[in-house]
Structure formats: C-alpha cells, structure tokens
Design a protein around this motif. Structure first.
Motif, PDB file in Angstrom:
ATOM      1  N   ASP A 144     -52.475 -18.861 -30.489  1.00 56.25           N
ATOM      2  CA  ASP A 144     -51.399 -18.577 -31.437  1.00 56.25           C
ATOM      3  C   ASP A 144     -51.054 -17.094 -31.524  1.00 56.25           C
ATOM      4  O   ASP A 144     -50.145 -16.703 -32.260  1.00 56.25           O
ATOM      5  CB  ASP A 144     -51.783 -19.073 -32.842  1.00 56.25           C
ATOM      6  N   ASN A 145     -51.788 -16.250 -30.819  1.00 60.10           N
ATOM      7  CA  ASN A 145     -51.542 -14.807 -30.838  1.00 60.10           C
ATOM      8  C   ASN A 145     -51.570 -14.258 -29.412  1.00 60.10           C
ATOM      9  O   ASN A 145     -52.263 -14.798 -28.545  1.00 60.10           O
ATOM     10  CB  ASN A 145     -52.609 -14.081 -31.665  1.00 60.10           C
ATOM     11  N   GLN A 146     -50.837 -13.198 -29.204  1.00 64.20           N
ATOM     12  CA  GLN A 146     -50.843 -12.551 -27.891  1.00 64.20           C
ATOM     13  C   GLN A 146     -51.947 -11.511 -27.777  1.00 64.20           C
ATOM     14  O   GLN A 146     -52.337 -11.133 -26.670  1.00 64.20           O
ATOM     15  CB  GLN A 146     -49.497 -11.868 -27.634  1.00 64.20           C
ATOM     16  N   TYR A 147     -52.448 -11.049 -28.920  1.00 59.58           N
ATOM     17  CA  TYR A 147     -53.371  -9.922 -28.903  1.00 59.58           C
ATOM     18  C   TYR A 147     -54.613 -10.211 -29.739  1.00 59.58           C
ATOM     19  O   TYR A 147     -54.548 -10.870 -30.774  1.00 59.58           O
ATOM     20  CB  TYR A 147     -52.688  -8.662 -29.463  1.00 59.58           C
ATOM     21  N   HIS A 148     -55.753  -9.660 -29.277  1.00 57.81           N
ATOM     22  CA  HIS A 148     -56.984  -9.718 -30.074  1.00 57.81           C
ATOM     23  C   HIS A 148     -56.994  -8.624 -31.146  1.00 57.81           C
ATOM     24  O   HIS A 148     -57.411  -8.852 -32.273  1.00 57.81           O
ATOM     25  CB  HIS A 148     -58.214  -9.509 -29.172  1.00 57.81           C
ATOM     26  N   LEU A 149     -56.533  -7.432 -30.747  1.00 57.02           N
ATOM     27  CA  LEU A 149     -56.572  -6.284 -31.638  1.00 57.02           C
ATOM     28  C   LEU A 149     -55.183  -5.676 -31.754  1.00 57.02           C
ATOM     29  O   LEU A 149     -54.408  -5.691 -30.792  1.00 57.02           O
ATOM     30  CB  LEU A 149     -57.537  -5.210 -31.113  1.00 57.02           C
ATOM     31  N   GLU A 150     -54.893  -5.126 -32.926  1.00 60.81           N
ATOM     32  CA  GLU A 150     -53.642  -4.399 -33.133  1.00 60.81           C
ATOM     33  C   GLU A 150     -53.955  -3.045 -33.738  1.00 60.81           C
ATOM     34  O   GLU A 150     -54.752  -2.939 -34.674  1.00 60.81           O
ATOM     35  CB  GLU A 150     -52.697  -5.204 -34.034  1.00 60.81           C
ATOM     36  N   VAL A 179     -57.343  -0.162 -37.027  1.00 60.70           N
ATOM     37  CA  VAL A 179     -57.583  -1.242 -36.065  1.00 60.70           C
ATOM     38  C   VAL A 179     -57.765  -2.537 -36.844  1.00 60.70           C
ATOM     39  O   VAL A 179     -58.648  -2.636 -37.715  1.00 60.70           O
ATOM     40  CB  VAL A 179     -58.845  -0.982 -35.217  1.00 60.70           C
ATOM     41  N   THR A 180     -56.909  -3.519 -36.578  1.00 59.17           N
ATOM     42  CA  THR A 180     -57.051  -4.841 -37.179  1.00 59.17           C
ATOM     43  C   THR A 180     -57.313  -5.858 -36.070  1.00 59.17           C
ATOM     44  O   THR A 180     -57.115  -5.563 -34.884  1.00 59.17           O
ATOM     45  CB  THR A 180     -55.791  -5.248 -37.959  1.00 59.17           C
ATOM     46  N   ASN A 181     -57.762  -7.050 -36.451  1.00 56.14           N
ATOM     47  CA  ASN A 181     -58.057  -8.037 -35.407  1.00 56.14           C
ATOM     48  C   ASN A 181     -57.486  -9.397 -35.750  1.00 56.14           C
ATOM     49  O   ASN A 181     -57.297  -9.752 -36.923  1.00 56.14           O
ATOM     50  CB  ASN A 181     -59.562  -8.134 -35.181  1.00 56.14           C
ATOM     51  N   ASN A 182     -57.193 -10.165 -34.700  1.00 59.65           N
ATOM     52  CA  ASN A 182     -56.716 -11.542 -34.821  1.00 59.65           C
ATOM     53  C   ASN A 182     -57.760 -12.521 -34.300  1.00 59.65           C
ATOM     54  O   ASN A 182     -57.425 -13.631 -33.875  1.00 59.65           O
ATOM     55  CB  ASN A 182     -55.414 -11.730 -34.027  1.00 59.65           C
ATOM     56  N   ILE A 183     -59.014 -12.099 -34.293  1.00 61.10           N
ATOM     57  CA  ILE A 183     -60.071 -12.903 -33.688  1.00 61.10           C
ATOM     58  C   ILE A 183     -60.606 -13.911 -34.710  1.00 61.10           C
ATOM     59  O   ILE A 183     -61.142 -13.533 -35.752  1.00 61.10           O
ATOM     60  CB  ILE A 183     -61.219 -12.012 -33.168  1.00 61.10           C
ATOM     61  N   ARG A 184     -60.454 -15.165 -34.420  1.00 66.12           N
ATOM     62  CA  ARG A 184     -61.016 -16.226 -35.267  1.00 66.12           C
ATOM     63  C   ARG A 184     -62.259 -16.823 -34.624  1.00 66.12           C
ATOM     64  O   ARG A 184     -63.178 -17.257 -35.314  1.00 66.12           O
ATOM     65  CB  ARG A 184     -59.971 -17.332 -35.473  1.00 66.12           C
ATOM     66  N   LEU A 197     -60.262  -7.793 -23.729  1.00 63.25           N
ATOM     67  CA  LEU A 197     -59.534  -7.572 -24.979  1.00 63.25           C
ATOM     68  C   LEU A 197     -58.054  -7.296 -24.718  1.00 63.25           C
ATOM     69  O   LEU A 197     -57.709  -6.420 -23.923  1.00 63.25           O
ATOM     70  CB  LEU A 197     -60.146  -6.407 -25.750  1.00 63.25           C
ATOM     71  N   LYS A 198     -57.184  -8.026 -25.402  1.00 63.31           N
ATOM     72  CA  LYS A 198     -55.750  -7.775 -25.351  1.00 63.31           C
ATOM     73  C   LYS A 198     -55.374  -6.975 -26.605  1.00 63.31           C
ATOM     74  O   LYS A 198     -55.659  -7.406 -27.732  1.00 63.31           O
ATOM     75  CB  LYS A 198     -54.970  -9.090 -25.304  1.00 63.31           C
TER      76      LYS A 198
END
Length: 292
Positions: A190-196, A213-218, A283-284
């Motif tokens: 559901d996301n293109q990136y692990h970290l933003e 640094v934020t993350n989308n890692i579930r 990591l993306k």
C-alpha cells in the motif's frame, strides 16, 4: 582483594567477574568492580589491559598473525566476488557492541584501516591488497575494488584471501549471476516507500532546522535480520553523487521504538535539491526538500 573481569575476545565487552582467571580476563580490585557494577558492566570494555567505559571510539586488538579467510556467506566481514564484473564488494557488520549506543552518530575507529591481502593457490607473490577505511565505509556503507588485473593472472576459483583479524569472522564467496524472483515486501503493498525524510524549518531560528525521519513499516519481520545494522542516509549532489553534503545514521530498532527520529541539520548544510543514498538497498526512501 583482587577479582577478575572477564571479556569477549573480539568485541572486548565485559562479560562478568569472578575469583578465578580465564583466557580473557584481567585482575582488578573489588572496589573497582563494585563501581563497574554500579554503572552497568554492559557499559564497559577491556582494551590495552584496562577496563574503560564505552564511548564513540571503536577499539580493536588486531591479531599479529595472518589468517586465511574461509569460504562462506555469513562473515562479519563479507567479501563478495563478482567475476563477470571483475569486482570485489565488501560488507561489514557494524560493531555496535564496541561503543556507547547513544554516540552512534559520532563513531570513529582508533585504527580505521582494514587490510585484506589477495594471494593465489600455489603462488607465493602478493597479488594485491584491499585497504578499507572503516571511518569512510560506515559513512557510505560501500566498498568495492576492481580486480580486473588480478583475474587476468589467476582464475577466480584459485584466489586466497588473508588478513590479521580484528573482527571475529571473515568469509568470502563467488557470486553467480542468476535472475531470481524478488520476494514480496508486504510493507510496499500500500506504500511506495519504507521511510520518508523531510526538513522541518524553523522560521524564527534557522539554526534549529531539523531532519525528520518517519516510517511506513508495519511488518517489521521483513527487517528482522537487520534491525541492529547501522543505516546511513547520505545527502548528495544530484549531478555529482560523490559530493557529500551531509549524512545521518541510525538503526531500524531505534525507529521501531520511537516511530519518528529527528536530527539537527547543520546551519551550513544545503539540502535543497539534493538526492539521497542509503547503504541498504532493501529500504525504499522518499525525500523531498525544494527550499531551505
């Protein structure tokens, strides 16, 4: 009264204390041991026959004799040989147990040059030397060496590598080029990136600008094998990737615990229209900063 502090041969970490010596122990007073216990034995290492508190300096005791590096793929120092590209690439696990984890961003090596000697079976002469600057390696996460000349002399299967060990385990392997289907990373469904990454600007005080640094890692299980690896993200010139403007470093464990990490941006660092490079290809990362 004297007791003995015991330590790990490679990481130099203090592992305990007793009344009896061992192969890796030093004699200290009971009063000193009580002080070490008070501040936590895990915060100390043994180096140069002294118990010292961990800081930002990585201190090695290098062996005096050469050891031949065995074939394998799980080395603390891992040499991967790509014969079709005439390259050796080196991967080194970050020696996190050697230092105070709170000083991860300021790590330095007391003796930063790691040398690996390239020989061949049934030949006496030295064919080449890999010289790895560990201070530089852990900023960029990359070391590779062209071995075209060496492979013009000997077959890749006859290479022999030797070193004076300062890490516990060195291994090398010859990489075969085979197309493999990449495993699915559930975090990218559901996301293109692990970290933003983004820069939080303080309009009242430019000295207080912060890199967030934020993350989308579930699904942290996807990164279980590398949670304690040092992640280095470099900000480099888009037209000249060798021109480093700034870098930040952290572990995924830190991000897992805190969800968001922040780093002070040096006042002189210009991160406008820069691109990022990460030392881990898994990591993306998304980074946008069009105005400082």
């Amino acid at each position: 009264m004297q007791k003995y502090i015991h330590y790990n041969k490679w990481s130099r970490e203090v592992t305990g204390h007793s009344l009896e010596p061992s192969n890796y122990s030093i004699s200290v007073s009971v009063d000193d041991i009580n002080q070490f216990i008070k501040h936590g034995l895990e915060n100390y290492i043994v180096y140069d026959n002294q118990v010292i508190r961990k800081d930002n300096i990585v201190r090695f005791n290098k062996e005096s004799n050469l050891t031949e590096i065995k074939y394998g793929k799980n080395g603390t120092v891992q040499l991967n040989i790509f014969p079709e590209d005439n390259l050796i690439k080196v991967k080194i696990d970050f020696p996190i147990n050697f230092i105070d984890n709170e000083q991860l961003d300021f790590v330095k090596f007391e003796n930063p040059i790691l040398q690996i000697y390239v020989n061949a079976k049934n030949r006496q002469e030295l064919l080449g030397t890999l010289e790895i600057d560990l201070d530089n390696y852990f900023k960029t996460g990359k070391y590779e060496q062209d071995i075209t000349k060496i492979l013009s002399i000997v077959d890749v299967n006859n290479l022999v590598f030797k070193t004076k060990r300062c890490f516990k385990n060195y291994e090398y392997q010859i990489m075969e080029f085979k197309e493999k289907e990449k495993p699915l990373d559930r975090n990218l469904i559901d996301n293109q990136y692990h970290l933003e990454l983004y820069v939080l600007h303080n309009v009242y005080d430019r000295l207080s600008n912060t890199i967030i640094v934020t993350n989308n890692i579930r699904y942290w299980q996807e990164f279980e094998h590398m949670l304690n690896d040092k992640i280095v993200i470099s900000f480099v010139d888009k037209n000249n990737p060798t021109k480093l403007e700034h870098y930040i470093s952290f572990t995924l464990n830190q991000l897992k615990k805190n969800e968001t990490l922040s780093f002070n941006k040096p006042y002189g660092a210009i991160l406008t229209n820069k691109t990022t490079h990460c030392n881990n290809n898994q990591l993306k990362i998304k980074y946008e900063n069009t105005g400082n």
